[in-house]
Design an enzyme around this catalytic site. Structure first.
Site, short mmCIF file in Angstrom:
data_model
loop_
_atom_site.label_atom_id
_atom_site.label_comp_id
_atom_site.label_asym_id
_atom_site.label_seq_id
_atom_site.Cartn_x
_atom_site.Cartn_y
_atom_site.Cartn_z
N ASP A 284 9.40 20.44 -25.42
CA ASP A 284 9.17 21.76 -26.01
C ASP A 284 10.43 22.26 -26.72
OD1 ASP A 284 10.75 22.39 -23.83
OD2 ASP A 284 9.42 23.97 -23.05
N ASP B 163 10.54 17.36 -21.63
CA ASP B 163 9.10 17.65 -21.72
C ASP B 163 8.66 18.03 -23.12
OD1 ASP B 163 10.37 20.23 -21.59
OD2 ASP B 163 8.44 21.10 -21.01
N SER C 80 11.95 20.11 -17.38
CA SER C 80 12.49 20.28 -18.73
C SER C 80 13.76 19.45 -18.91
CB SER C 80 12.76 21.76 -19.01
OG SER C 80 13.11 21.97 -20.35
N ASP D 98 13.86 17.35 -25.73
CA ASP D 98 14.26 17.36 -24.33
C ASP D 98 13.21 16.60 -23.52
OD1 ASP D 98 12.23 19.22 -24.62
OD2 ASP D 98 12.99 20.54 -23.05
#
Length: 472
Positions: free
Chosen positions: A247, A245, A107, A243
């Protein structure tokens, strides 16, 4: 299909932490055998003969994804390798195929860390699923599938792009000039495809081949300055990003000022006509002051808690969002076309909805934000902490009146406290401070709320310095 217990094997004393965000830890600790053990544990929990795999752009993610694929294939599970793409795009494709998925990502945390994020055939794992996976890992079970163990690549980005271009229509962003802060977001191309598909003019900004850990909930001062400069230089209506990834969203107004994630959540929920809204206790109190929402539920921080509470909502028109802006759609929304549910944290919807709402009202992003109930938040994080020391500090504040009163005395008189997740302190002045230790990184989070933006920023800065003196 069957699961068998592995012979021998010891628990890895240096094993990364497994929890709400999946498996997270230092790359040096994510050994191939550890990854394989968790893949088997997950497959045993979901009992599927097909596995979707995706990854972010960290240097270590490609190798880890290969270990996952090889482990699954050896267990007679067919693998659909979706390559580098955003977490919500992977979830959309795997859920459409009624198959589980594993996303390789850390993340927003630095590149020396990585992890595995697990998805069921119908969405994110619950706390009960988490416990089942962990039990299977501890038992060192081995999964035996009934497929051929075939490997194939799948381009999962187009269905995700079509989801939004078909729902919003080809002219939804017509006339807008949007900067795309590319950095190392795995969705940087996806964002551009969506925006251009909706009629916007895009300006690519700051592409990076080196991984940059962008935390959309605590954007650093240097990045904020760049955002303002880019808006002025290119005469942009907004800048969008995510960010690592994808999400969590990031959106600015035309001046480059970042709109907080929980404000994006409120704007998106309003745009969609939601009646029930679920969000963690760390989110802006604005959600409780908006008369459009008939049922507001506050949870602990983490999407499993949000999803669980969404299932208990009073209305079918239910949504959830986190303070970082990750948005979960729990019903089919009628827009230019229909937008089906996607009960996982998504970055694109909470970027598009405010932009389209502003355009439809012939207002700027700043103007639709200003029209919301006055309530301002700020957040920061203390990084590279000693988790045990930080937890002891927080435990003292929660359990000892003397310690709590002494720490918060410089900020005002305490009116009430909330221990839903960490420690949230409400002051008689109406201000709020919320302290918690991150569950997936060596970080300590500091949230503040006040009646003006300046007060909120000052409060979080003062509290941050106070925390640093104690835990570092």
């Amino acid at each position: 299909m069957r699961a068998v217990k592995a012979r021998g094997g010891k628990l890895n004393a240096m094993a990364p932490k497994f929890g709400t965000s999946g498996l997270r830890g230092l790359v040096t600790e994510l050994k191939d055998d550890l990854i394989a053990d968790y893949v088997h544990a997950f497959l045993c929990a979901v009992e599927s003969d097909t596995l979707f795999v995706g990854r972010d752009l960290r240097p270590s993610s490609l190798h880890i994804s290969r270990v996952i694929s090889e482990t699954a294939q050896a267990a007679k599970v067919d693998v659909k390798d979706c390559g580098a793409l955003g977490t919500p795009a992977l979830a959309l494709s795997s859920m459409a195929a009624r198959s589980p998925a594993i996303m390789v990502t850390g993340s927003h945390i630095p590149a020396d860390r990585n992890g595995l994020k697990f998805y069921l055939a119908d969405g994110e794992v619950s706390k009960a699923d988490e416990a089942a996976i962990n039990d299977a890992y501890i038992a060192r079970v081995r999964f035996a599938g009934a497929a051929e163990g075939n490997y194939s690549k799948l381009d999962a980005e187009p269905p995700y792009v079509r989801r939004y271009t078909e729902a919003f229509g080809p002219r939804a962003l017509e006339g807008l000039k949007i900067g795309v802060y590319r950095h190392s977001s795995v969705a940087r191309d996806t964002m551009e495809h969506v925006f251009t598909g909706l009629g916007a003019q895009i300006v690519p900004l700051a592409h990076s081949d080196t991984f940059i850990p962008v935390d959309t909930e605590a954007v650093d001062p240097d990045t904020r300055k760049k955002l303002c400069n880019w808006c002025a230089e290119h005469k942009l209506d907004a800048i969008a990003s995510t960010d690592g990834d994808a999400d969590r969203p990031m959106l600015t107004d035309a001046t480059g000022k970042v709109v907080p994630g929980d404000i994006l959540g409120v704007l998106t929920a309003k745009f969609l006509g939601a009646k029930s809204v679920v969000t963690p206790v760390s989110s802006n109190d604005m959600v409780r002051r908006s008369p459009e929402f008939e049922d507001v539920r506050l949870t602990r921080i983490g999407s499993p808690f949000v999803i669980a509470e969404m299932a208990e909502a009073s209305h079918t028109e239910v949504v959830g969002f986190e303070a970082n802006g990750g948005f979960l759609l729990g019903f089919e929304a009628a827009l230019e076309g229909n937008l089906p549910p996607l009960p996982t944290r998504d970055c694109i919807l909470p970027i598009l909805a405010p932009l389209v709402a502003a355009r439809q009202a012939q207002l700027s992003v700043a103007q639709i934000v200003a029209a919301l109930p006055a309530c301002f938040t700020a957040a920061d994080r203390v990084q590279d902490i000693d988790p045990a020391k930080a937890q002891n500090f927080l435990d003292d504040l929660i359990g000892k009146d003397e310690a709590r009163n002494a720490f918060f005395a410089p900020f005002g008189t305490i009116a009430s406290t909330d221990m839903t997740d960490g420690l949230r302190v409400n002051f008689e002045s109406g201000a709020v401070l919320h302290l918690r230790r991150s569950g997936n990184a060596p970080e300590f989070r500091v949230y503040a709320q006040a009646q003006s933006e300046e007060q909120a920023l000052q409060l979080v800065q003062d509290a941050y310095r106070h925390v640093v003196r104690i835990i570092l």
